[in-house]
Design a protein around this motif. Sequence first.
Motif, PDB file in Angstrom:
ATOM      1  N   ARG A 102     -22.369  -1.115 -10.917  1.00  0.00           N
ATOM      2  CA  ARG A 102     -20.865  -0.848 -10.792  1.00  0.00           C
ATOM      3  C   ARG A 102     -20.024  -1.388 -11.879  1.00  0.00           C
ATOM      4  N   THR A 103     -18.877  -0.903 -11.831  1.00  0.00           N
ATOM      5  CA  THR A 103     -17.890  -1.610 -12.850  1.00  0.00           C
ATOM      6  C   THR A 103     -16.759  -1.392 -12.048  1.00  0.00           C
ATOM      7  N   GLU A 104     -15.579  -2.484 -12.566  1.00  0.00           N
ATOM      8  CA  GLU A 104     -14.316  -2.388 -11.713  1.00  0.00           C
ATOM      9  C   GLU A 104     -13.674  -1.506 -12.405  1.00  0.00           C
ATOM     10  N   ILE A 105     -12.629  -0.771 -11.741  1.00  0.00           N
ATOM     11  CA  ILE A 105     -11.970   0.385 -12.267  1.00  0.00           C
ATOM     12  C   ILE A 105     -10.652  -0.378 -12.444  1.00  0.00           C
ATOM     13  N   VAL A 106     -10.215  -0.263 -14.059  1.00  0.00           N
ATOM     14  CA  VAL A 106      -9.140  -0.999 -14.417  1.00  0.00           C
ATOM     15  C   VAL A 106      -7.770   0.121 -14.543  1.00  0.00           C
ATOM     16  N   ASP A 107      -6.763  -0.241 -14.024  1.00  0.00           N
ATOM     17  CA  ASP A 107      -5.626   0.948 -14.226  1.00  0.00           C
ATOM     18  C   ASP A 107      -5.248   0.746 -15.623  1.00  0.00           C
ATOM     19  N   LEU A 108      -5.548   1.805 -16.332  1.00  0.00           N
ATOM     20  CA  LEU A 108      -4.978   1.893 -17.864  1.00  0.00           C
ATOM     21  C   LEU A 108      -3.640   2.843 -17.959  1.00  0.00           C
ATOM     22  N   ALA A 109      -2.837   2.054 -18.956  1.00  0.00           N
ATOM     23  CA  ALA A 109      -1.567   2.744 -19.472  1.00  0.00           C
ATOM     24  C   ALA A 109      -2.026   3.072 -20.762  1.00  0.00           C
ATOM     25  N   THR A 110      -1.614   4.020 -21.156  1.00  0.00           N
ATOM     26  CA  THR A 110      -1.411   4.750 -22.469  1.00  0.00           C
ATOM     27  C   THR A 110      -0.116   4.544 -23.268  1.00  0.00           C
ATOM     28  N   VAL A 111       0.037   3.770 -24.374  1.00  0.00           N
ATOM     29  CA  VAL A 111       1.195   3.277 -25.021  1.00  0.00           C
ATOM     30  C   VAL A 111       1.332   3.961 -26.480  1.00  0.00           C
ATOM     31  N   VAL A 112       2.509   4.252 -26.808  1.00  0.00           N
ATOM     32  CA  VAL A 112       2.565   4.501 -28.272  1.00  0.00           C
ATOM     33  C   VAL A 112       3.479   3.442 -28.739  1.00  0.00           C
ATOM     34  N   CYS A 113       3.497   3.155 -29.997  1.00  0.00           N
ATOM     35  CA  CYS A 113       4.246   2.119 -30.727  1.00  0.00           C
ATOM     36  C   CYS A 113       3.986   2.058 -32.003  1.00  0.00           C
ATOM     37  N   ALA A 114       4.919   1.684 -32.817  1.00  0.00           N
ATOM     38  CA  ALA A 114       4.901   1.820 -34.458  1.00  0.00           C
ATOM     39  C   ALA A 114       4.948   0.310 -35.004  1.00  0.00           C
ATOM     40  N   CYS A 115       4.520   0.235 -36.215  1.00  0.00           N
ATOM     41  CA  CYS A 115       4.460  -1.199 -36.870  1.00  0.00           C
ATOM     42  C   CYS A 115       4.336  -0.788 -38.509  1.00  0.00           C
ATOM     43  N   GLY A 116       4.778  -1.624 -39.262  1.00  0.00           N
ATOM     44  CA  GLY A 116       4.701  -1.583 -40.615  1.00  0.00           C
ATOM     45  C   GLY A 116       3.049  -1.919 -41.208  1.00  0.00           C
ATOM     46  N   ASP A 138      -1.819   7.163 -36.433  1.00  0.00           N
ATOM     47  CA  ASP A 138      -1.050   8.100 -37.491  1.00  0.00           C
ATOM     48  C   ASP A 138      -0.230   7.333 -38.675  1.00  0.00           C
ATOM     49  N   PHE A 139      -0.803   7.366 -39.869  1.00  0.00           N
ATOM     50  CA  PHE A 139      -0.176   6.763 -40.897  1.00  0.00           C
ATOM     51  C   PHE A 139       0.967   7.638 -41.395  1.00  0.00           C
ATOM     52  N   ASN A 140       2.043   7.008 -41.886  1.00  0.00           N
ATOM     53  CA  ASN A 140       3.379   7.718 -42.571  1.00  0.00           C
ATOM     54  C   ASN A 140       3.846   6.667 -43.659  1.00  0.00           C
ATOM     55  N   GLU A 141       4.865   6.990 -44.355  1.00  0.00           N
ATOM     56  CA  GLU A 141       5.430   6.296 -45.393  1.00  0.00           C
ATOM     57  C   GLU A 141       6.166   5.059 -44.882  1.00  0.00           C
ATOM     58  N   GLU A 142       6.299   5.048 -43.401  1.00  0.00           N
ATOM     59  CA  GLU A 142       6.800   3.917 -43.096  1.00  0.00           C
ATOM     60  C   GLU A 142       6.146   2.981 -42.451  1.00  0.00           C
ATOM     61  N   GLY A 143       4.714   3.374 -42.117  1.00  0.00           N
ATOM     62  CA  GLY A 143       3.889   2.390 -41.584  1.00  0.00           C
ATOM     63  C   GLY A 143       2.622   3.119 -40.484  1.00  0.00           C
ATOM     64  N   VAL A 144       2.506   2.561 -39.508  1.00  0.00           N
ATOM     65  CA  VAL A 144       1.459   3.292 -38.460  1.00  0.00           C
ATOM     66  C   VAL A 144       2.153   3.597 -37.047  1.00  0.00           C
ATOM     67  N   ALA A 145       1.677   4.712 -36.629  1.00  0.00           N
ATOM     68  CA  ALA A 145       2.100   4.826 -35.109  1.00  0.00           C
ATOM     69  C   ALA A 145       0.621   4.701 -34.582  1.00  0.00           C
ATOM     70  N   LEU A 146       0.651   3.661 -33.517  1.00  0.00           N
ATOM     71  CA  LEU A 146      -0.695   3.685 -32.860  1.00  0.00           C
ATOM     72  C   LEU A 146      -0.534   4.233 -31.320  1.00  0.00           C
ATOM     73  N   ARG A 147      -1.516   4.813 -30.870  1.00  0.00           N
ATOM     74  CA  ARG A 147      -1.691   5.363 -29.412  1.00  0.00           C
ATOM     75  C   ARG A 147      -2.771   4.494 -28.955  1.00  0.00           C
ATOM     76  N   PHE A 148      -2.809   3.827 -27.669  1.00  0.00           N
ATOM     77  CA  PHE A 148      -3.838   2.963 -27.293  1.00  0.00           C
ATOM     78  C   PHE A 148      -3.515   3.081 -25.943  1.00  0.00           C
ATOM     79  N   ALA A 149      -4.909   2.847 -25.178  1.00  0.00           N
ATOM     80  CA  ALA A 149      -4.957   2.513 -23.812  1.00  0.00           C
ATOM     81  C   ALA A 149      -5.231   1.021 -23.484  1.00  0.00           C
ATOM     82  N   VAL A 150      -4.549   0.536 -22.446  1.00  0.00           N
ATOM     83  CA  VAL A 150      -4.367  -1.040 -22.424  1.00  0.00           C
ATOM     84  C   VAL A 150      -4.296  -1.049 -20.818  1.00  0.00           C
ATOM     85  N   PRO A 151      -4.959  -2.140 -20.145  1.00  0.00           N
ATOM     86  CA  PRO A 151      -4.628  -2.559 -18.654  1.00  0.00           C
ATOM     87  C   PRO A 151      -3.166  -2.414 -18.389  1.00  0.00           C
ATOM     88  N   ARG A 152      -2.937  -1.806 -17.337  1.00  0.00           N
ATOM     89  CA  ARG A 152      -1.452  -1.750 -17.118  1.00  0.00           C
ATOM     90  C   ARG A 152      -0.824  -3.218 -16.519  1.00  0.00           C
TER      91      ARG A 152
END
Length: 197
Positions: free
Chosen positions: A123-137, A159-173
């Motif tokens: 077995r493995t514990e079910i962790v409630d995940l959220a999907t988040v988008v954020c940007a950084c340089g 996603d890389f662009n001229e201003e930096g990076v947009a990240l999409r990630f899953a993280v425990p809520r």
Amino acid sequence: MPVMHTLTAPCTYQEDIKKSRFVAYAAPVSGVDEAMQFFARHSDPEATHNCWAYRIGQEYRFNDDGEPGGTAGRPILQAIEGQDMDRVAVLVVRWYGGIKLGAGGLVRAYGGCAANCLRLGERTEIVDLATVVCACGFGELALLKSRLAQAGAAILQEDFNEEGVALRFAVPRAAVADLEVTAANITRGRANWEVVS
């Protein structure tokens, strides 16, 4: 609320009860279609009964496949719920051996085989995940990714662009609020933080 678990891999259990052979198959599933495909793959048309149940979040269903109502599918579902399992499908196949078990015997046989099969599974514990988008340089990317990893996040897309990076990630809520503050500090408020699911 109890901590919910799912299986990490399919498992099987077999038992003979008064000359009837019972074989239980259990597997982790992420949706109803996957559960139904699992039942179709493991059902035996030569068997007397192919009884099953699944629970996926708030969705559940069970099937007695010709056994008296409530003596097969429901006990299988109760075995799933009794072990705080979710995202699980269980099929119990029976080959009749000539001795009637009675309603109580059927409930014990189907529920017991399902429960024993689930106990054997890893077995493995079910962790409630959220999907988040954020940007950084570009200069902030390494530090932000390090903090995300420490919080148990998994990067889904960059996603890389001229201003930096947009990240999409899953993280425990449970970690979302703290991570939002961390991202705001690292990016000096330019993270454009958005919880998308």
